[in-house]
Write a protein that holds these residues in place. Structure first.
Motif, mmCIF file in Angstrom:
data_model
loop_
_atom_site.group_PDB
_atom_site.id
_atom_site.type_symbol
_atom_site.label_atom_id
_atom_site.label_comp_id
_atom_site.label_asym_id
_atom_site.label_seq_id
_atom_site.Cartn_x
_atom_site.Cartn_y
_atom_site.Cartn_z
ATOM 1 N N THR A 29 69.730 -21.515 53.561
ATOM 2 C CA THR A 29 69.711 -22.828 54.187
ATOM 3 C C THR A 29 68.875 -22.796 55.460
ATOM 4 O O THR A 29 69.092 -21.958 56.331
ATOM 5 C CB THR A 29 71.136 -23.296 54.536
ATOM 6 O OG1 THR A 29 71.895 -23.411 53.324
ATOM 7 C CG2 THR A 29 71.110 -24.637 55.250
ATOM 8 N N ALA A 30 67.928 -23.716 55.550
ATOM 9 C CA ALA A 30 67.083 -23.815 56.748
ATOM 10 C C ALA A 30 67.609 -24.883 57.692
ATOM 11 O O ALA A 30 67.629 -24.697 58.909
ATOM 12 C CB ALA A 30 65.641 -24.151 56.354
ATOM 13 N N LEU A 31 68.065 -26.008 57.121
ATOM 14 C CA LEU A 31 68.560 -27.126 57.920
ATOM 15 C C LEU A 31 69.732 -27.769 57.200
ATOM 16 O O LEU A 31 69.796 -27.764 55.969
ATOM 17 C CB LEU A 31 67.460 -28.196 58.093
ATOM 18 C CG LEU A 31 66.192 -27.824 58.851
ATOM 19 C CD1 LEU A 31 65.132 -28.894 58.617
ATOM 20 C CD2 LEU A 31 66.478 -27.686 60.345
ATOM 21 N N ASN A 34 73.444 -34.079 58.065
ATOM 22 C CA ASN A 34 74.610 -34.871 57.673
ATOM 23 C C ASN A 34 75.330 -34.254 56.477
ATOM 24 O O ASN A 34 75.704 -34.938 55.523
ATOM 25 C CB ASN A 34 74.205 -36.317 57.339
ATOM 26 C CG ASN A 34 73.655 -37.044 58.542
ATOM 27 O OD1 ASN A 34 74.027 -36.766 59.687
ATOM 28 N ND2 ASN A 34 72.766 -37.996 58.303
ATOM 29 N N GLY A 35 75.499 -32.933 56.532
ATOM 30 C CA GLY A 35 76.211 -32.238 55.483
ATOM 31 C C GLY A 35 75.356 -31.846 54.297
ATOM 32 O O GLY A 35 75.830 -31.157 53.385
ATOM 33 N N GLU A 36 74.109 -32.247 54.268
ATOM 34 C CA GLU A 36 73.194 -31.911 53.172
ATOM 35 C C GLU A 36 72.324 -30.727 53.577
ATOM 36 O O GLU A 36 71.662 -30.770 54.610
ATOM 37 C CB GLU A 36 72.304 -33.109 52.822
ATOM 38 C CG GLU A 36 71.290 -32.808 51.728
ATOM 39 C CD GLU A 36 70.321 -33.962 51.511
ATOM 40 O OE1 GLU A 36 69.434 -33.825 50.645
ATOM 41 O OE2 GLU A 36 70.443 -34.993 52.203
ATOM 42 N N ASP A 37 72.319 -29.681 52.750
ATOM 43 C CA ASP A 37 71.530 -28.486 53.053
ATOM 44 C C ASP A 37 70.098 -28.632 52.544
ATOM 45 O O ASP A 37 69.866 -29.068 51.422
ATOM 46 C CB ASP A 37 72.161 -27.250 52.398
ATOM 47 C CG ASP A 37 73.484 -26.869 53.044
ATOM 48 O OD1 ASP A 37 73.709 -27.258 54.210
ATOM 49 O OD2 ASP A 37 74.299 -26.200 52.367
ATOM 50 N N ILE A 38 69.150 -28.256 53.396
ATOM 51 C CA ILE A 38 67.742 -28.180 53.029
ATOM 52 C C ILE A 38 67.377 -26.706 52.974
ATOM 53 O O ILE A 38 67.573 -25.975 53.942
ATOM 54 C CB ILE A 38 66.841 -28.902 54.050
ATOM 55 C CG1 ILE A 38 67.290 -30.362 54.224
ATOM 56 C CG2 ILE A 38 65.383 -28.808 53.632
ATOM 57 C CD1 ILE A 38 67.150 -31.222 52.990
ATOM 58 N N SER A 39 66.866 -26.258 51.849
ATOM 59 C CA SER A 39 66.637 -24.826 51.660
ATOM 60 C C SER A 39 65.428 -24.325 52.441
ATOM 61 O O SER A 39 64.525 -25.083 52.818
ATOM 62 C CB SER A 39 66.438 -24.510 50.178
ATOM 63 O OG SER A 39 65.179 -25.006 49.739
ATOM 64 N N ASP A 91 58.345 -27.351 65.068
ATOM 65 C CA ASP A 91 59.246 -28.388 65.572
ATOM 66 C C ASP A 91 58.941 -29.731 64.921
ATOM 67 O O ASP A 91 59.849 -30.504 64.577
ATOM 68 C CB ASP A 91 59.114 -28.515 67.095
ATOM 69 C CG ASP A 91 59.697 -27.309 67.826
ATOM 70 O OD1 ASP A 91 60.488 -26.581 67.216
ATOM 71 O OD2 ASP A 91 59.345 -27.106 69.006
ATOM 72 N N THR A 92 57.639 -30.019 64.753
ATOM 73 C CA THR A 92 57.237 -31.283 64.151
ATOM 74 C C THR A 92 57.722 -31.386 62.711
ATOM 75 O O THR A 92 58.259 -32.418 62.293
ATOM 76 C CB THR A 92 55.699 -31.429 64.176
ATOM 77 O OG1 THR A 92 55.249 -31.407 65.532
ATOM 78 C CG2 THR A 92 55.268 -32.733 63.526
ATOM 79 N N ILE A 93 57.552 -30.306 61.943
ATOM 80 C CA ILE A 93 57.985 -30.305 60.548
ATOM 81 C C ILE A 93 59.499 -30.422 60.450
ATOM 82 O O ILE A 93 60.040 -31.131 59.596
ATOM 83 C CB ILE A 93 57.497 -29.027 59.825
ATOM 84 C CG1 ILE A 93 55.975 -29.045 59.712
ATOM 85 C CG2 ILE A 93 58.133 -28.926 58.444
ATOM 86 C CD1 ILE A 93 55.406 -30.220 58.966
ATOM 87 N N GLN A 94 60.211 -29.704 61.316
ATOM 88 C CA GLN A 94 61.677 -29.780 61.298
ATOM 89 C C GLN A 94 62.143 -31.209 61.532
ATOM 90 O O GLN A 94 63.000 -31.729 60.802
ATOM 91 C CB GLN A 94 62.271 -28.856 62.364
ATOM 92 C CG GLN A 94 63.798 -28.951 62.459
ATOM 93 C CD GLN A 94 64.380 -27.928 63.411
ATOM 94 O OE1 GLN A 94 64.220 -26.735 63.211
ATOM 95 N NE2 GLN A 94 65.040 -28.395 64.457
#
Length: 318
Positions: A29-31, A34-39, A91-94
């Motif tokens: 998990t990268a991010l 709201n409870g949703e994981d972004i790989s 930071d921009t992509i995040q």
């Protein structure tokens, strides 16, 4: 609709930045939004894709070579800490991924969806990109599904744009958007310290020489049979290669032209030349002509820009 052919080409370009030692785990998990994981695979592909796009653009202008750009100093972040261009784009992509994920989560609130036709294009783009760069993508921990998710996430900004900005005021008056167009010729002044000029060499023009050249330009312009139709670029080339000529539109939001130029232009009618060389504090001598006190085409374009700015601001507030 998105230009998915362009997306595929861009993704192929990104592969050069995917290579590395060993194989990364893209399932981590990268991010969490709201409870949703972004790989990690999704985040890495989005980052590398944007890096590749930026690198290609910078290299085209001779501003970066072999990825050195990302180690260059990019000033300070919002907290005052030093950062590189690599840090800045991360930071921009995040932030972009977070915003897109939030949009996806609220798509149903606006009755929005990715149509089967668009989904088919996304699937095809993800498949072709992965198959064209399998080895590099696998090393980076990026799967075909990660590519598909990046394309889907980026779609929601476009899909939801009209729905989220439907209530924005699209009426813009001529007065608010009014644009004027001038032609100008200018020459840069030498810097002065305590009255002493800094010259590049003994043969360099002094400020007095440069002001005299601009006076020559003005007199030649006024001597034309029809000064309103005179070509500034041709005249500048005939007098001195140091004189730069250009046509420029501006309005109430002007941030480029010196205030002295704006003030001089304010009293001119269409086709009228300002009677004098303008000496500006930003380091130039100018000669100007008012081409159109009210440029309708530029004003209409500015109206569109104002509306788009309103929509952008309104979307950010949602």
């Amino acid at each position: 609709m998105h230009n998915w052919k362009y997306a595929v080409l861009g993704c192929v370009l990104a592969a050069g930045l995917m290579a590395g030692c060993g194989k990364a785990d893209g399932t981590k998990t990268a991010l969490t939004v709201n409870g949703e994981d972004i790989s990690m695979g999704t985040a890495v592909f989005d980052l590398r894709y944007q890096q590749a796009e930026t690198t290609a653009a910078m290299e085209a202008y001779g501003m970066a070579q072999n990825g050195v750009l990302w180690d260059q100093d990019a000033g300070e972040d919002e907290d005052g800490n030093p950062q590189t261009y690599g840090d800045m784009i991360k930071d921009t992509i995040q932030n972009s991924i977070v915003q897109q994920a939030v949009l996806r989560q609220h798509a149903a609130d606006y009755g929005a969806e990715i149509t089967p036709e668009v989904q088919e294009l996304i699937d095809a783009a993800a498949r072709e990109t992965y198959e064209s760069n399998t080895e590099a993508l696998q090393k980076a921990g990026v799967s075909e599904e990660n590519i598909r998710e990046v394309l889907e996430l980026s779609s929601w900004t476009t899909i939801l744009y009209d729905s989220m900005t439907a209530d924005v005021d699209t009426e813009v008056s001529d007065e608010e958007a009014a644009q004027s167009r001038i032609s100008y010729a200018r020459i840069g002044k030498n810097t002065e310290t305590d009255g002493e000029e800094t010259l590049d060499s003994e043969d360099s023009l002094t400020n007095a020489d440069k002001e005299a050249l601009m006076q020559d330009f003005l007199e030649a312009l006024q001597a034309e049979e029809d000064p309103a139709d005179a070509d500034f670029e041709t005249m500048a080339a005939d007098i001195s290669e140091e004189i730069f000529a250009y046509s420029y539109t501006f309005g109430n939001d002007n941030v480029y032209l010196a205030s002295e130029v704006i003030e001089a232009a304010a009293g001119l009618a269409d086709g009228e030349v300002y009677d004098g060389v303008i000496d500006t504090e930003d380091g130039y001598y100018y000669v100007i002509r008012m081409d159109a006190a009210f440029d309708k085409e530029a004003t209409d374009q500015q109206k569109e820009t104002i509306v788009e700015t309103r929509k952008s601001e309104d979307r950010k507030s949602v």
